[in-house]
Each structure stands twice: as structure tokens, then as C-alpha cells.
Design an enzyme around this catalytic site. Structure first.
Site, PDB file in Angstrom:
ATOM      1  N   ASP A  14       0.853  -1.201   0.000  1.00 16.97           N
ATOM      2  CA  ASP A  14       0.000   0.000   0.000  1.00 16.97           C
ATOM      3  C   ASP A  14       0.879   1.237   0.000  1.00 16.97           C
ATOM      4  O   ASP A  14       1.216   1.753   1.041  1.00 16.97           O
ATOM      5  CB  ASP A  14      -0.899  -0.053   1.244  1.00 16.97           C
ATOM      6  CG  ASP A  14      -1.902   1.075   1.299  1.00 16.97           C
ATOM      7  OD1 ASP A  14      -2.114   1.738   0.273  1.00 16.97           O
ATOM      8  OD2 ASP A  14      -2.472   1.301   2.375  1.00 16.97           O
ATOM      9  N   GLU A  49      -2.471  10.443   0.909  1.00 17.44           N
ATOM     10  CA  GLU A  49      -3.696   9.620   0.934  1.00 17.44           C
ATOM     11  C   GLU A  49      -3.986   9.097   2.332  1.00 17.44           C
ATOM     12  O   GLU A  49      -5.132   8.936   2.720  1.00 17.44           O
ATOM     13  CB  GLU A  49      -3.561   8.445  -0.042  1.00 17.44           C
ATOM     14  CG  GLU A  49      -4.870   7.701  -0.317  1.00 17.44           C
ATOM     15  CD  GLU A  49      -5.184   6.582   0.660  1.00 17.44           C
ATOM     16  OE1 GLU A  49      -6.345   6.136   0.700  1.00 17.44           O
ATOM     17  OE2 GLU A  49      -4.301   6.152   1.413  1.00 17.44           O
ATOM     18  N   GLU A  50      -2.921   8.806   3.072  1.00 14.04           N
ATOM     19  CA  GLU A  50      -3.109   8.164   4.374  1.00 14.04           C
ATOM     20  C   GLU A  50      -3.551   9.137   5.467  1.00 14.04           C
ATOM     21  O   GLU A  50      -3.831   8.726   6.583  1.00 14.04           O
ATOM     22  CB  GLU A  50      -1.812   7.452   4.814  1.00 14.04           C
ATOM     23  CG  GLU A  50      -1.337   6.356   3.857  1.00 14.04           C
ATOM     24  CD  GLU A  50      -2.208   5.102   3.870  1.00 14.04           C
ATOM     25  OE1 GLU A  50      -3.237   5.095   4.565  1.00 14.04           O
ATOM     26  OE2 GLU A  50      -1.859   4.133   3.173  1.00 14.04           O
TER      27      GLU A  50
END
Ligand SMILES: [Zn+2]
Length: 344
Positions: free
Chosen positions: A101, A132-133
Site C-alpha cells: 500500500d 492519501e493516508e
């Protein structure tokens, strides 16, 4: 240009620490790598040190109105959750932070896009974002670059075990805030316990029917944070809890379902990400996914698809890994998907 070797590319990316907030070095490496392979690359600033890497084969990047850009765009993120650890290979498994990921996915997408280019297809693009995280700040900025570029389909990569997503759940975060009146705990009748009110509200919440979607199922929630009180011998003047719903329909339905709790607590809106219905292509195994992605923030890049190698169950773990065979299979699936979409 030689075909992309997915394993060394993934390892090069994994070995640069790009924990969310520190993506600059990884972004520079990636931008140089793509330029070296003949892509037209835009380093799109997100803040002082971080930028998205946006590339096209057609030589048109960003909102260049009136000129055709990429009609199929591969996208994923190159930031990672903590803690960083470097790559290693054991048999078929490639370990390292971000291997699953989403740096392995990124490498599979680059490999697919390069194969399409070698076959003379210039209508492909790449959007690799930061953040994104943690809040999707990169994707929000990347959306601006799509305006007017003629983007038709976005193939977003997250770990789906090489299945095509049918839909993803959304998120609704609400804060329940109870207010009371402090008093010495030997005279509780002189006070008003905020903690008791909060407990009442959370118990009432358990009995509230929440929306059910035929595809995504039952809305569920987690009380992830709770706090309150000042001391063991004081009736608590304040208490709050943060509730995260994984939504399957418009969040307004959840908000109205829980509205009766406002008789006991104040409800504050913290964050909302909508659930997403995804585009599919025949011939692929499909599944629904309970997590959210950058897709809702990349809406200007066209109809969304979701596909990627690896399992979400190992994505954020201390021993993150991805199957090398699955990475390679993903690259050829990405080619198949892009061809099917470009033929439409
Ligand atoms: Zn991810």
C-alpha cells in the site's frame, strides 16, 4: 524503451521513506524516473515540500484546455503510514513499508502504462499523489490538474487482491459532546454528570437502525475515541466521544437517524467522505470494499475504477508485504482494463 522491471522499481520506491508529510524525496525520485523514460511530468505542488507527480504520454499535462490529454489515467499514492522499514525479498514475498500500500501498485501501473505506450497507445496518464493516508490533501489538489484535460476513466489502485471494486463505503465522523455541571462527588445531586449523559447517548445509539444498502450492506460504526471528566471525586462537567460511521448511502441519512440523540448531547460534524459506485469491465472478479480511497477527491479524472494487487489486511501491518506474482499479474490486468476502456 525496455519493459519496466516491477520488483526493482517497487524496491527503489519502498527504500525511500515517504511517510505522510515527508514525500518530497520519493516524489523527486519518481518524477526523474518517469522523465527518464520519456514521460511529460508535472510536479504539482501540494505544500512547501510535497508535490504530486502527474505524467502523460501524450505530452499534455494539466488543465491545458482544448487539447486532448490522457483518456485513461492510472492513479495511486506514494505516501505511507508509519513506521518506515526498507525492502527485502523472501521467496515470492516483497516486504517493506508501502510494498502493498501502494508502491507495488504504483510500479505495476507504471509497467502497464509503459506496455501500452510501447504498443503505440498515447492516451494514458499517471497521477501519483501524496497524503492519501491522512486527509487526501494530494488528491484534492490533483483534481485541479484534470480540468479540461479530457480525462474519461480513472483506474485507482489500492489493495483489492486483484479484484475490481463495485463500490466503496464512505465515512462520517461525528463528535458527541455532553455538557454537565461539576460538583463534589459526595453530593452528586448538586451536579449533573456529562459522562452519564454521554453513556446514555452511546447506549441509545446502539438501538438506532442505520441505513442498509443492497450492495454495501449495513452501515456500521466504531466509537474510536472517548474522553471526559476532571477527577475521580468530581461530577464530570464535560465528556465527548468520536464516532466513525462507515456509510453505505448518503451521510444525511445517518445524520437524521442519530438526530434524536441531540436531546442528550450536542452532535458536531467532523468529516464526511461519500460512498462511491465504481465502473466495471466484464471478465474480472468483483467485490465491494469497506474502506474509502482517494477516488471521491479525484472526481474530475473521469469515471472511477478500483483495482490493485495485495490485501488490505497486510497493508498497514508491521510486516507489510505483497506477492511478486500478484504484482506482475496486476500489471497485465491493468493493461487489459485500459484497453477495454480505451475501446469504448
Ligand atoms: Zn493505500
Amino acid at each position: 524503451m525496455d519493459p519496466v522491471d516491477i520488483v526493482p522499481l517497487t524496491r527503489s520506491l519502498v527504500d525511500i521513506d515517504s511517510t505522510t508529510g515527508r514525500e518530497g524525496e520519493c516524489g523527486r525520485w519518481l518524477a526523474d524516473y518517469l522523465r527518464g523514460r520519456g514521460w511529460t511530468v508535472l510536479e504539482q505542488r501540494v505544500d512547501e515540500t510535497r508535490f504530486n507527480v502527474i505524467a502523460t504520454a501524450a505530452g499534455v499535462v494539466g488543465a491545458d484546455a482544448g487539447r486532448p490529454g490522457a483518456s485513461v489515467t492510472f492513479s495511486t499514492h506514494f505516501d505511507c503510514v508509519p513506521s518506515f522499514f526498507p525492502s527485502r525479498v523472501e521467496g515470492d514475498r516483497l516486504f517493506g513499508r508501502g510494498a502493498c500500500d501502494a508502491k507495488g501498485i504504483l510500479a505495476a501501473q507504471v509497467s502497464a502504462a509503459e506496455q501500452l505506450r510501447r504498443d503505440g497507445e498515447s492516451r494514458v496518464g499517471l497521477v501519483f499523489v501524496v497524503g492519501e493516508e491522512r486527509g487526501s490533501d494530494g488528491a484534492r489538489v490533483a483534481n485541479e490538474a484534470a480540468r479540461g484535460a479530457g480525462a474519461r476513466f480513472l483506474i485507482n489502485g489500492e489493495p483489492t487482491d486483484n479484484r475490481l471494486g463495485l463500490a466503496t463505503r464512505g465515512i462520517l465522523r461525528l463528535k458527541l459532546r455532553a455538557t454537565g455541571r461539576a460538583a463534589h462527588s459526595s453530593f452528586p445531586e448538586l451536579g449533573e454528570s456529562a459522562i452519564d449523559k454521554l453513556i446514555d447517548a452511546l447506549i441509545a445509539l446502539r438501538a438506532i437502525p442505520l441505513p442498509v444498502d443492497p450492495m454495501l450492506g449495513q452501515t456500521h460504526y466504531t466509537v474510536g475515541l472517548i474522553g471526559g471528566g476532571v477527577a475521580p471525586n468530581v461530577v464530570s462537567p464535560s465528556a465527548d466521544a468520536e464516532v466513525m460511521f462507515r456509510t453505505t448511502s448518503d451521510a444525511a441519512e445517518v445524520r437524521s437517524a442519530v438526530a434524536p440523540l441531540e436531546r442528550i448531547v450536542a452532535i458536531e460534524h467532523v468529516l464526511e467522505v461519500p460512498p462511491v459506485r465504481l465502473t466495471t469491465v466484464p471478465g474480472f472478479e468483483t467485490a465491494v470494499f469497506p474502506y474509502t480511497t482517494d477516488i471521491p477527491f479525484l472526481s474530475a479524472w473521469g469515471e472511477p475504477l478500483l483495482f490493485g494487487p495485495g490485501s488490505i489486511h497486510v497493508a498497514h501491518t508491521a510486516d507489510e508485504w505483497v506477492s511478486i506474482a500478484e504484482l506482475k499479474a496486476a500489471a497485465s490486468h491493468y493493461v487489459t482494463l485500459a484497453r477495454a476502456l480505451l475501446a469504448q
